[in-house]
Enzyme design. Structure first.
Site, PDB file in Angstrom:
ATOM      1  N   ILE A 122       0.852  -1.191   0.000  1.00 40.44           N
ATOM      2  CA  ILE A 122       0.000   0.000   0.000  1.00 40.44           C
ATOM      3  C   ILE A 122       0.885   1.239   0.000  1.00 40.44           C
ATOM      4  CG2 ILE A 122      -1.825   1.264   1.175  1.00 40.44           C
ATOM      5  CD1 ILE A 122      -2.614  -1.319   2.547  1.00 40.44           C
ATOM      6  N   THR A 126      -0.438   6.541  -3.163  1.00 39.94           N
ATOM      7  CA  THR A 126      -1.310   6.731  -4.316  1.00 39.94           C
ATOM      8  C   THR A 126      -2.078   5.460  -4.655  1.00 39.94           C
ATOM      9  OG1 THR A 126       0.188   8.398  -5.247  1.00 39.94           O
ATOM     10  CG2 THR A 126      -1.407   7.395  -6.748  1.00 39.94           C
ATOM     11  N   VAL A 185      -1.058  -2.032  -4.403  1.00 38.34           N
ATOM     12  CA  VAL A 185      -0.681  -3.017  -5.412  1.00 38.34           C
ATOM     13  C   VAL A 185      -0.813  -4.408  -4.800  1.00 38.34           C
ATOM     14  CG1 VAL A 185       1.102  -3.774  -7.021  1.00 38.34           C
ATOM     15  CG2 VAL A 185       0.915  -1.349  -6.433  1.00 38.34           C
ATOM     16  N   GLY A 200      10.508   3.778   5.772  1.00 36.99           N
ATOM     17  CA  GLY A 200       9.263   3.224   5.259  1.00 36.99           C
ATOM     18  C   GLY A 200       9.378   1.738   4.953  1.00 36.99           C
ATOM     19  N   ASP A 237       8.165   0.145   2.513  1.00 37.17           N
ATOM     20  CA  ASP A 237       8.450  -0.087   1.098  1.00 37.17           C
ATOM     21  C   ASP A 237       9.940   0.031   0.798  1.00 37.17           C
ATOM     22  OD1 ASP A 237       8.297   2.624   1.756  1.00 37.17           O
ATOM     23  OD2 ASP A 237       7.577   3.232  -0.226  1.00 37.17           O
ATOM     24  N   THR A 273       4.872   8.063  -5.396  1.00 34.74           N
ATOM     25  CA  THR A 273       4.388   9.367  -4.940  1.00 34.74           C
ATOM     26  C   THR A 273       5.565  10.227  -4.522  1.00 34.74           C
ATOM     27  OG1 THR A 273       2.385   8.265  -4.153  1.00 34.74           O
ATOM     28  CG2 THR A 273       2.797  10.500  -3.373  1.00 34.74           C
TER      29      THR A 273
END
Length: 257
Positions: A7, A10, A13, A107, A109, A132
């Site tokens: 997540i 924007t 996925v 983060g 990610d 983003t």
């Protein structure tokens, strides 16, 4: 089968992995106001179209940089598949083959990007993630995250101009025919798209210089292919690299339990 979810600010996925390869990757807007039931209905439909019964999904892994959506998606996965997902965060980082400085600041990610790059290359690597935010995550060949640089993403920069000026429109992310800016649209595309080409080349080169030239670069993210002239900068362009990293985090956690 595994369901892997990343997540972002924007998009959310979703990936379906079958132990050897990615079968499907689905992308949907990450809307904070959406309910678990709404995301569940969407995932059920995707799996139905893919011919994949719910019972064939044995593991789920969730990575999120949107705190408001994390419990929503966690609830959805638990209720749909009958088991808690592995949730990427500081609590699982000690189980990874990575050295992570300031684990409560970085983060999820970016940790996923670093793990995927380390697993794939086992050498110094900077992962440029076109999302983003435009992020540069550098990981050493020994598995240490050396640092992260962050700039506004391409869409974020264009939308900022549109939102904060009276006469500039929101334009598509395309390479203009001229750097001179022969129209308003081309002027914005020249400043942002061509300007970001210079930003990315310069920052990757500075990172390589600090590592004595021993560093490859790899691109990921939904917009990673939007500036074709950058292909020579990257060893590979892998849009699903973050998902792969999230999957590998799930494997590390399950292997440690």
């Amino acid at each position: 089968m595994q369901i892997i979810i990343d997540i972002g600010n924007t998009d959310a996925v979703f990936g379906l992995y079958n132990q050897t390869s990615w079968l499907y990757v689905w992308r949907t807007p990450a809307r904070r106001e959406e309910t678990a039931e709404s995301y569940e209905a969407r995932l059920r439909l995707w799996l139905l179209e893919a011919g994949t019964p719910l019972s064939s999904v044995s593991h789920t892994v969730l990575s999120s940089v949107v705190p408001d959506l994390t419990p929503t998606m966690r609830t959805m996965l638990t209720e749909l598949f009958g088991a808690e997902p592995v949730v990427v965060g500081p609590g699982v980082y000690p189980l990874l083959p990575l050295e992570i400085l300031r684990p409560h600041e970085i983060g999820a990610d970016l940790v996923a990007n670093a793990l995927a790059a380390y697993t794939r290359y086992r050498r110094n690597c900077v992962v440029v993630d076109f999302g983003t935010a435009l992020t540069f995550t550098t990981v050493s060949g020994e598995g240490k995250i050396l640092g992260v640089a962050i700039a506004p993403g391409l869409k974020t920069a264009i939308r900022s101009l549109f939102a904060n000026t009276a006469q500039l429109p929101e334009v598509p992310i395309e390479v203009p025919t001229s750097a001179l800016g022969l129209s308003t649209t081309h002027a914005i595309q020249s400043g942002v798209v061509l300007g970001y080409e210079g930003l990315i080349r310069s920052l990757v080169e500075r990172i390589r210089t600090e590592l004595n030239g021993d560093c490859i670069a790899v691109a990921t993210g939904g917009l990673s292919g939007q500036i074709p002239s950058l292909r020579d900068v990257f060893a590979e362009v892998i849009p699903s690299l973050t998902l792969e990293g999230v999957r590998l985090i799930g494997e590390s956690v399950r292997g440690a339990n």
